[in-house]
Design a protein around this motif. Structure first.
Motif, PDB file in Angstrom:
ATOM      1  N   ARG A  63       7.643   1.599   8.045  1.00 44.54           N
ATOM      2  CA  ARG A  63       6.949   1.676   9.329  1.00 44.54           C
ATOM      3  C   ARG A  63       7.915   1.262  10.437  1.00 44.54           C
ATOM      4  NH1 ARG A  63       3.693   3.805   6.397  1.00 44.54           N
ATOM      5  NH2 ARG A  63       1.432   3.524   6.367  1.00 44.54           N
TER       6      ARG A  63
ATOM      7  N   PRO B 128      -6.162   9.846   1.764  1.00 47.76           N
ATOM      8  CA  PRO B 128      -7.076  10.369   2.793  1.00 47.76           C
ATOM      9  C   PRO B 128      -6.735  11.833   3.061  1.00 47.76           C
ATOM     10  CG  PRO B 128      -5.872   8.425   3.598  1.00 47.76           C
ATOM     11  CD  PRO B 128      -5.207   8.881   2.338  1.00 47.76           C
TER      12      PRO B 128
ATOM     13  N   HIS C 222       0.832  -1.216   0.000  1.00 50.11           N
ATOM     14  CA  HIS C 222       0.000   0.000   0.000  1.00 50.11           C
ATOM     15  C   HIS C 222       0.863   1.261   0.000  1.00 50.11           C
ATOM     16  CE1 HIS C 222      -2.138   3.437   1.585  1.00 50.11           C
ATOM     17  NE2 HIS C 222      -1.184   3.505   2.509  1.00 50.11           N
TER      18      HIS C 222
ATOM     19  N   THR D 234       0.108   5.682  -0.313  1.00 48.49           N
ATOM     20  CA  THR D 234      -0.762   6.830  -0.592  1.00 48.49           C
ATOM     21  C   THR D 234      -0.266   7.524  -1.856  1.00 48.49           C
ATOM     22  OG1 THR D 234      -1.354   7.147   1.719  1.00 48.49           O
ATOM     23  CG2 THR D 234      -1.435   9.105   0.311  1.00 48.49           C
TER      24      THR D 234
ATOM     25  N   ASN E 215       6.197   3.489   2.111  1.00 53.26           N
ATOM     26  CA  ASN E 215       6.785   4.221   3.231  1.00 53.26           C
ATOM     27  C   ASN E 215       7.044   3.235   4.363  1.00 53.26           C
ATOM     28  OD1 ASN E 215       7.036   6.939   2.445  1.00 53.26           O
ATOM     29  ND2 ASN E 215       4.817   7.216   2.652  1.00 53.26           N
TER      30      ASN E 215
ATOM     31  N   SER F 292      -7.347  14.322   6.091  1.00 52.97           N
ATOM     32  CA  SER F 292      -7.885  14.772   7.382  1.00 52.97           C
ATOM     33  C   SER F 292      -7.794  16.287   7.521  1.00 52.97           C
ATOM     34  CB  SER F 292      -7.175  14.087   8.547  1.00 52.97           C
ATOM     35  OG  SER F 292      -5.810  14.366   8.495  1.00 52.97           O
ATOM     36  N   VAL F 293      -6.972  16.919   6.679  1.00 52.29           N
ATOM     37  CA  VAL F 293      -6.834  18.377   6.767  1.00 52.29           C
ATOM     38  C   VAL F 293      -8.179  19.075   6.499  1.00 52.29           C
ATOM     39  CG1 VAL F 293      -5.649  20.373   5.750  1.00 52.29           C
ATOM     40  CG2 VAL F 293      -4.369  18.340   6.330  1.00 52.29           C
TER      41      VAL F 293
ATOM     42  N   ARG G 144      -0.743  10.914  -4.607  1.00 53.55           N
ATOM     43  CA  ARG G 144      -1.248  12.292  -4.660  1.00 53.55           C
ATOM     44  C   ARG G 144      -1.248  12.831  -6.090  1.00 53.55           C
ATOM     45  NH1 ARG G 144       1.680  11.688   0.030  1.00 53.55           N
ATOM     46  NH2 ARG G 144       0.428  11.944   1.921  1.00 53.55           N
TER      47      ARG G 144
ATOM     48  N   MET H  97      -3.389  21.827  -0.619  1.00 57.07           N
ATOM     49  CA  MET H  97      -3.264  20.449  -1.124  1.00 57.07           C
ATOM     50  C   MET H  97      -3.935  20.336  -2.492  1.00 57.07           C
ATOM     51  SD  MET H  97      -3.616  18.142   2.302  1.00 57.07           S
ATOM     52  CE  MET H  97      -2.372  18.357   3.570  1.00 57.07           C
TER      53      MET H  97
ATOM     54  N   TRP I 215      -3.730  18.345  -4.804  1.00 57.14           N
ATOM     55  CA  TRP I 215      -4.112  17.000  -5.273  1.00 57.14           C
ATOM     56  C   TRP I 215      -5.582  16.687  -4.967  1.00 57.14           C
ATOM     57  CZ3 TRP I 215      -0.015  18.188  -2.123  1.00 57.14           C
ATOM     58  CH2 TRP I 215      -0.125  17.924  -0.770  1.00 57.14           C
TER      59      TRP I 215
END
Ligand SMILES: Cc1cc2nc3c(=O)[nH]c(=O)nc-3n(C[C@H](O)[C@H](O)[C@H](O)COP(=O)(O)O)c2cc1C
Length: 280
Positions: A202, A161, A40, A42, A200, A163-164, A44, A96, A98
C-alpha cells in the motif's frame, strides 16, 4: 506464537505492506487480530471444500453487526445458493472464472427501502430524497462487506470482492429480485484458500495518514513523489515474485492508468436513479 513473536510478525508484515516502520507498543492486546488484518490478501483460488450454509449464516450474522449510520440498518446480504441462479449470476462476469469456482457467493446490497417504508407505514412524507439517501446505505453496505471479509478471514477462509458484478447491475438486480431502492455494492466469493498469498503493498502512511489536516500541496506534488516511490517498490516486489524469463513488472500507476483508460460503468448513475434514488 507468543506475544513477542506475534508483535514481531506484525511489525514485519506492516514493513512489507507500507515499506516503512510502524511501532507495535509493548503489552498491546489483540495482536492476533491485528496480524490477521495486516496480512490480509485477496484470494482467487479455493479448494473444493464446501462452505456450508450454516457457516455463511454465522459470518453474515457477525458482519451485519457492523456499525450503521443513524442505526438505520441499510445493508443486506444475499447468499446466492440455488445452482441455476448462481450460474446466471456467474455468467454476468465470464472474464472472472474464480467467481464460478468459489464455494460460496454472496452479494452485499445497500438497502434504502427499509428507511422509506418507515415513513410510508406512518403515512408521513419522506423528507430525505437526495444524494445522502443513497450514500448512507452504500457506506453501511461497505462496512458489512468489510466485516464479512474480516469474519471469513478469522475463520481461516479467503475472499474476493467482486465489484465487476455492477457492470451488469440491472440484470443482477432482476435476477436477485431487488426491490426499488436496493442496489448491489459488490459480490463476495468465499472459500477455503489454496496456498498462501503475499500481501499487496500500500502507499506509504506519509501519503495516506494525515495529522490534523491535509499537508498535500495544492498541485499534488507531494503525493506524486509518494506514488513514484511506491511505484519503484511495487515493481521490485512484483519482479521478485515472477518466474525467471517472465515479462518485466510494470508500475502500479501504469497498471491503474491502463485499467481505467476506457470509462467503466458509465450507466451506474442511470441504474441507481432507475432504482428510485434521487442523486441530486
Ligand atoms: C469493493 C471492491 C471490489 C473489488 N472487485 C473486484 C473484482 O471485481 N474482481 C477481482 O478479482 N477483485 C476485486 N477486488 C479485489 C481487489 O482487486 C484487491 O483488493 C486489490 O487488488 C488489493 O489486493 P489485496 O486485497 O490482496 O490487498 C475488489 C476489492 C474491493 C474492495
Amino acid at each position: 506464537m507468543d506475544d513477542a513473536d506475534t508483535a514481531g510478525a506484525l511489525h514485519r508484515a506492516l514493513l512489507e505492506r507500507f515499506g516503512e516502520t510502524v511501532e507495535v507498543p509493548e503489552g498491546l492486546d489483540g495482536l492476533d487480530e491485528l496480524l490477521r488484518m495486516a496480512t490480509h490478501a485477496t484470494h482467487r483460488a479455493w479448494t473444493d471444500r464446501a462452505v456450508e450454509p450454516g457457516l455463511v449464516r454465522l459470518l453474515a450474522a457477525c458482519a451485519l453487526g457492523a456499525p450503521s449510520k443513524s442505526y438505520l440498518q441499510q445493508a443486506d446480504i444475499v447468499d446466492v445458493r440455488e445452482p441455476g441462479l448462481r450460474a446466471e449470476v456467474e455468467a454476468l462476469v465470464p472474464s472472472m472464472p474464480w467467481i464460478a469456482d468459489a464455494p460460496a457467493l454472496l452479494v452485499v446490497c445497500g438497502n434504502g427501502r427499509r428507511f422509506r417504508r418507515l415513513f410510508e407505514r406512518r403515512g408521513q412524507p419522506f423528507t430525505n430524497e437526495h444524494l445522502d439517501g443513497f450514500f448512507n446505505p452504500a457506506v453501511d453496505a461497505a462496512l458489512v462487506l468489510m466485516n464479512l471479509i474480516r469474519a471469513a478471514e478469522a475463520a481461516g477462509l479467503a475472499c474476493c470482492p467482486i465489484s465487476v458484478l455492477r457492470d451488469r447491475a440491472a440484470r443482477l438486480a432482476e435476477l436477485l429480485r431487488m426491490p426499488a431502492h436496493v442496489f448491489p455494492i459488490a459480490g463476495l466469493c468465499i472459500g477455503w484458500p489454496v496456498g498462501h498469498r503475499d500481501v499487496n503493498a500500500r502507499l506509504p502512511l506519509s501519503a495516506t495518514l494525515h495529522v490534523d489536516r491535509f499537508d498535500e500541496d495544492r498541485d499534488g506534488r507531494r503525493d506524486d513523489a509518494a506514488i513514484d516511490a511506491f511505484d519503484a517498490r511495487y515493481v521490485a516486489a512484483q519482479a521478485s515474485r515472477r518466474p525467471p524469463g517472465a515479462a518485466p513488472a510494470t508500475a502500479w500507476s501504469d497498471e491503474r492508468a491502463r485499467q481505467y483508460a476506457t470509462a467503466q460503468r458509465e450507466d451506474w448513475g442511470d441504474f441507481v436513479r432507475a432504482q428510485g434514488f434521487d442523486t441530486r
